[in-house]
Design a protein around this motif. Structure first.
Motif, PDB file in Angstrom:
ATOM      1  N   LYS A  81       0.857  -1.185   0.000  1.00 37.86           N
ATOM      2  CA  LYS A  81       0.000   0.000   0.000  1.00 37.86           C
ATOM      3  C   LYS A  81       0.892   1.234   0.000  1.00 37.86           C
ATOM      4  O   LYS A  81       1.861   1.307   0.753  1.00 37.86           O
ATOM      5  CB  LYS A  81      -0.918   0.000   1.212  1.00 37.86           C
ATOM      6  CG  LYS A  81      -1.938  -1.108   1.134  1.00 37.86           C
ATOM      7  CD  LYS A  81      -2.831  -1.140   2.339  1.00 37.86           C
ATOM      8  CE  LYS A  81      -3.807  -2.294   2.183  1.00 37.86           C
ATOM      9  NZ  LYS A  81      -4.538  -2.564   3.400  1.00 37.86           N
ATOM     10  N   VAL A  82       0.530   2.201  -0.849  1.00 36.35           N
ATOM     11  CA  VAL A  82       1.370   3.373  -1.065  1.00 36.35           C
ATOM     12  C   VAL A  82       0.540   4.638  -0.949  1.00 36.35           C
ATOM     13  O   VAL A  82      -0.551   4.733  -1.514  1.00 36.35           O
ATOM     14  CB  VAL A  82       2.021   3.327  -2.477  1.00 36.35           C
ATOM     15  CG1 VAL A  82       2.926   4.517  -2.712  1.00 36.35           C
ATOM     16  CG2 VAL A  82       2.779   2.024  -2.679  1.00 36.35           C
ATOM     17  N   LYS A  83       1.061   5.616  -0.231  1.00 40.77           N
ATOM     18  CA  LYS A  83       0.443   6.944  -0.141  1.00 40.77           C
ATOM     19  C   LYS A  83       1.155   7.834  -1.150  1.00 40.77           C
ATOM     20  O   LYS A  83       2.368   7.964  -1.128  1.00 40.77           O
ATOM     21  CB  LYS A  83       0.600   7.499   1.275  1.00 40.77           C
ATOM     22  CG  LYS A  83       0.192   8.949   1.431  1.00 40.77           C
ATOM     23  CD  LYS A  83      -1.311   9.131   1.323  1.00 40.77           C
ATOM     24  CE  LYS A  83      -1.702  10.569   1.556  1.00 40.77           C
ATOM     25  NZ  LYS A  83      -2.362  11.211   0.447  1.00 40.77           N
ATOM     26  N   LEU A  84       0.381   8.420  -2.054  1.00 37.85           N
ATOM     27  CA  LEU A  84       0.929   9.340  -3.049  1.00 37.85           C
ATOM     28  C   LEU A  84       0.554  10.757  -2.634  1.00 37.85           C
ATOM     29  O   LEU A  84      -0.617  11.026  -2.361  1.00 37.85           O
ATOM     30  CB  LEU A  84       0.339   9.076  -4.435  1.00 37.85           C
ATOM     31  CG  LEU A  84       0.399   7.649  -4.978  1.00 37.85           C
ATOM     32  CD1 LEU A  84      -0.325   7.576  -6.314  1.00 37.85           C
ATOM     33  CD2 LEU A  84       1.825   7.199  -5.121  1.00 37.85           C
ATOM     34  N   ASP A  85       1.534  11.659  -2.600  1.00 36.39           N
ATOM     35  CA  ASP A  85       1.223  13.058  -2.304  1.00 36.39           C
ATOM     36  C   ASP A  85       0.191  13.582  -3.288  1.00 36.39           C
ATOM     37  O   ASP A  85       0.298  13.345  -4.491  1.00 36.39           O
ATOM     38  CB  ASP A  85       2.489  13.929  -2.401  1.00 36.39           C
ATOM     39  CG  ASP A  85       3.257  13.971  -1.097  1.00 36.39           C
ATOM     40  OD1 ASP A  85       2.810  13.357  -0.109  1.00 36.39           O
ATOM     41  OD2 ASP A  85       4.309  14.625  -1.070  1.00 36.39           O
ATOM     42  N   GLY A  86      -0.809  14.275  -2.768  1.00 33.67           N
ATOM     43  CA  GLY A  86      -1.833  14.851  -3.620  1.00 33.67           C
ATOM     44  C   GLY A  86      -3.060  13.973  -3.782  1.00 33.67           C
ATOM     45  O   GLY A  86      -4.037  14.380  -4.406  1.00 33.67           O
ATOM     46  N   PHE A  87      -3.027  12.754  -3.247  1.00 35.94           N
ATOM     47  CA  PHE A  87      -4.168  11.843  -3.324  1.00 35.94           C
ATOM     48  C   PHE A  87      -4.642  11.503  -1.916  1.00 35.94           C
ATOM     49  O   PHE A  87      -3.836  11.315  -1.021  1.00 35.94           O
ATOM     50  CB  PHE A  87      -3.794  10.552  -4.056  1.00 35.94           C
ATOM     51  CG  PHE A  87      -3.523  10.735  -5.518  1.00 35.94           C
ATOM     52  CD1 PHE A  87      -4.524  10.564  -6.453  1.00 35.94           C
ATOM     53  CD2 PHE A  87      -2.249  11.076  -5.958  1.00 35.94           C
ATOM     54  CE1 PHE A  87      -4.274  10.732  -7.807  1.00 35.94           C
ATOM     55  CE2 PHE A  87      -1.982  11.239  -7.311  1.00 35.94           C
ATOM     56  CZ  PHE A  87      -3.010  11.069  -8.240  1.00 35.94           C
TER      57      PHE A  87
END
Length: 138
Positions: A81-87
């Motif tokens: 699981k990945v957190k993308l800046d802006g989402f």
């Protein structure tokens, strides 16, 4: 009447407080990558555009990313699981990119080519967690 209620409440509190939570211990990694977008269309992927390189099925609306193969060595592996800046939502690693790419992710945008083109190519920070490795090798 009050004694049984107090006993039940005490037992309930005891059960919940004794329940052990297993914590996922991991390294938190944050770094910058180049982010592009892709669609599940044959001319962008392969002759079977709805199946990823890991064998997962793609469906529009899913929050998936493909990663360059060098990122696999950084712990950004299948189903991470990945957190993308802006989402606001987390994305899941479900595909891997051609070997020619480095420090790159591809955000899955279904079949909406216009949306993918509007995204273009940007630098984004990503954040994810990789499990700690045991100090004892098996």
């Amino acid at each position: 009447m009050k004694k049984p209620i107090c006993c039940i409440l005490f037992i309930a509190i005891l059960i919940f407080s004794c329940k052990k939570e297993v914590e996922k211990v991991c390294y938190n990694k944050i770094f910058q990558v180049t982010a592009t977008a892709y669609n599940s269309l044959a001319y962008q992927t392969s002759s079977n555009p709805h199946i990823t390189a890991f064998g997962d099925s793609l469906k529009p609306g899913m929050r998936y990313i493909a990663v360059s193969r060098d990122l696999l060595d950084s712990g950004l592996v299948h189903n991470t699981k990945v957190k993308l800046d802006g989402f606001d939502s987390l994305y899941i690693v479900k595909d891997k990119m051609n070997r020619r790419w480095r420090k790159r992710i591809d955000i899955y945008m279904g079949i909406d080519v216009k949306k993918a083109k509007q995204w273009g190519k940007r630098k984004v920070n990503i954040e994810y967690c990789t499990p700690l490795k045991d100090s004892i090798s098996h």
